[in-house]
Design a protein around this motif. Structure first.
Motif, PDB file in Angstrom:
ATOM      1  N   PRO A 155      38.404  28.561  39.618  1.00 18.14           N
ATOM      2  CA  PRO A 155      37.674  27.918  40.706  1.00 18.14           C
ATOM      3  C   PRO A 155      38.283  28.154  42.087  1.00 18.14           C
ATOM      4  N   ALA A 156      39.559  28.452  42.145  1.00 14.48           N
ATOM      5  CA  ALA A 156      40.229  28.662  43.438  1.00 14.48           C
ATOM      6  C   ALA A 156      39.711  29.907  44.159  1.00 14.48           C
ATOM      7  N   LEU A 157      39.077  30.821  43.434  1.00 13.79           N
ATOM      8  CA  LEU A 157      38.516  32.008  44.085  1.00 13.79           C
ATOM      9  C   LEU A 157      37.322  31.655  44.959  1.00 13.79           C
ATOM     10  N   VAL A 196      42.128  39.642  38.937  1.00 17.18           N
ATOM     11  CA  VAL A 196      41.312  38.672  38.203  1.00 17.18           C
ATOM     12  C   VAL A 196      39.837  38.993  38.393  1.00 17.18           C
ATOM     13  N   LEU A 197      39.435  39.198  39.632  1.00 15.00           N
ATOM     14  CA  LEU A 197      38.036  39.497  39.925  1.00 15.00           C
ATOM     15  C   LEU A 197      37.579  40.767  39.214  1.00 15.00           C
ATOM     16  N   ALA A 198      38.440  41.763  39.148  1.00 18.13           N
ATOM     17  CA  ALA A 198      38.093  43.037  38.505  1.00 18.13           C
ATOM     18  C   ALA A 198      37.736  42.849  37.030  1.00 18.13           C
ATOM     19  N   GLU A 199      38.278  41.808  36.399  1.00 24.15           N
ATOM     20  CA  GLU A 199      37.958  41.544  34.993  1.00 24.15           C
ATOM     21  C   GLU A 199      36.510  41.100  34.802  1.00 24.15           C
ATOM     22  N   TYR A 200      35.891  40.592  35.844  1.00 22.99           N
ATOM     23  CA  TYR A 200      34.536  40.039  35.753  1.00 22.99           C
ATOM     24  C   TYR A 200      33.482  40.930  36.395  1.00 22.99           C
ATOM     25  N   VAL A 201      33.905  42.013  36.986  1.00 17.58           N
ATOM     26  CA  VAL A 201      33.009  42.902  37.723  1.00 17.58           C
ATOM     27  C   VAL A 201      32.780  44.175  36.929  1.00 17.58           C
ATOM     28  N   SER A 202      31.570  44.681  36.992  1.00 16.99           N
ATOM     29  CA  SER A 202      31.294  45.993  36.418  1.00 16.99           C
ATOM     30  C   SER A 202      30.715  46.878  37.513  1.00 16.99           C
ATOM     31  N   MET A 203      30.705  48.160  37.271  1.00 14.01           N
ATOM     32  CA  MET A 203      30.164  49.100  38.228  1.00 14.01           C
ATOM     33  C   MET A 203      28.798  49.545  37.729  1.00 14.01           C
ATOM     34  N   SER A 210      26.073  35.326  33.921  1.00 21.37           N
ATOM     35  CA  SER A 210      26.889  34.699  32.874  1.00 21.37           C
ATOM     36  C   SER A 210      28.384  34.866  33.174  1.00 21.37           C
ATOM     37  N   ARG A 211      28.766  36.017  33.693  1.00 26.15           N
ATOM     38  CA  ARG A 211      30.170  36.263  34.040  1.00 26.15           C
ATOM     39  C   ARG A 211      30.582  35.455  35.261  1.00 26.15           C
ATOM     40  N   LEU A 212      29.633  35.227  36.191  1.00 27.93           N
ATOM     41  CA  LEU A 212      29.923  34.420  37.369  1.00 27.93           C
ATOM     42  C   LEU A 212      30.269  32.992  36.961  1.00 27.93           C
ATOM     43  N   ARG A 213      29.516  32.456  36.011  1.00 28.38           N
ATOM     44  CA  ARG A 213      29.812  31.100  35.515  1.00 28.38           C
ATOM     45  C   ARG A 213      31.195  31.051  34.871  1.00 28.38           C
ATOM     46  N   GLN A 214      31.517  32.066  34.071  1.00 26.01           N
ATOM     47  CA  GLN A 214      32.831  32.120  33.434  1.00 26.01           C
ATOM     48  C   GLN A 214      33.939  32.235  34.477  1.00 26.01           C
ATOM     49  N   LEU A 215      33.725  33.077  35.470  1.00 20.66           N
ATOM     50  CA  LEU A 215      34.714  33.273  36.526  1.00 20.66           C
ATOM     51  C   LEU A 215      34.939  31.976  37.289  1.00 20.66           C
TER      52      LEU A 215
END
Length: 134
Positions: free
Chosen positions: A130-132, A38-45, A120-125
Motif C-alpha cells: 500500500p505504501a506505493l 517490486v513494481l516490476a513484479e506486477y507489470v507486464s510488457m 487483478s494484479r493492481l488489487r494484489q499490488l
C-alpha cells in the motif's frame, strides 16, 4: 490485437524501462530502486501492432498501462479525440471508474510498447504494498 509477452523473457527489460521512466514520467519519479523492483513484479510488457485496437469502445478494460514507445489514438465514432504518447497512461480512467471505455484506443501507424498492470494484479499490488500509493 495486443500481445502480452512472456514475463520471464522481459522482466529485465521491464525493470530497465521502469528505471528509465523514473527520470521522464511523473508517475515514476521518486521511486526507490526497491520500489521499482517490486513494481516490476506486477507489470507486464504489451506490444500493440500498428493500427490494432487495444481497447474497444464500450468494453471495460482489464488493464491500464504506460505508453513507452509509439503512440495510441483515442477515437469516438471514428473521430480522433486524443493521442496518448510515451510517458502517459492509457486505460486508467475506465479502470478507476470501473466502467466501460467511452473511446476506442488503437495503435497509431507504428507499433506501441506499453507497460501494463492488469486490474487483478493492481488489487494484489495495492494489498501487498500500500505504501506505493497505487
Amino acid at each position: 490485437m495486443a500481445e502480452d509477452l512472456d514475463e520471464d523473457e522481459v522482466r529485465k527489460g521491464v525493470e530497465d524501462m521502469l528505471c528509465r521512466l523514473q527520470g521522464t514520467s511523473e508517475f515514476f519519479m521518486g521511486l526507490s530502486s526497491d520500489e521499482t523492483q517490486v513494481l516490476a513484479e506486477y507489470v507486464s510488457m504489451r506490444l500493440v501492432p500498428a493500427h490494432a485496437v487495444a481497447v474497444e469502445a464500450g468494453a471495460t478494460p482489464s488493464w491500464f498501462g504506460l505508453v513507452c514507445k509509439g503512440s495510441l489514438v483515442c477515437s469516438v465514432d471514428g473521430k480522433q479525440v486524443a493521442r496518448i504518447v510515451p510517458g502517459h497512461l492509457a486505460g486508467d480512467l475506465a479502470i478507476a471508474a470501473g466502467q466501460a471505455s467511452a473511446v476506442q484506443v488503437a495503435c497509431a501507424a507504428e507499433s506501441a510498447t506499453i507497460l501494463v498492470v492488469k486490474r487483478s494484479r493492481l488489487r494484489q499490488l495495492h494489498s501487498a504494498h500500500p505504501a506505493l500509493g497505487l
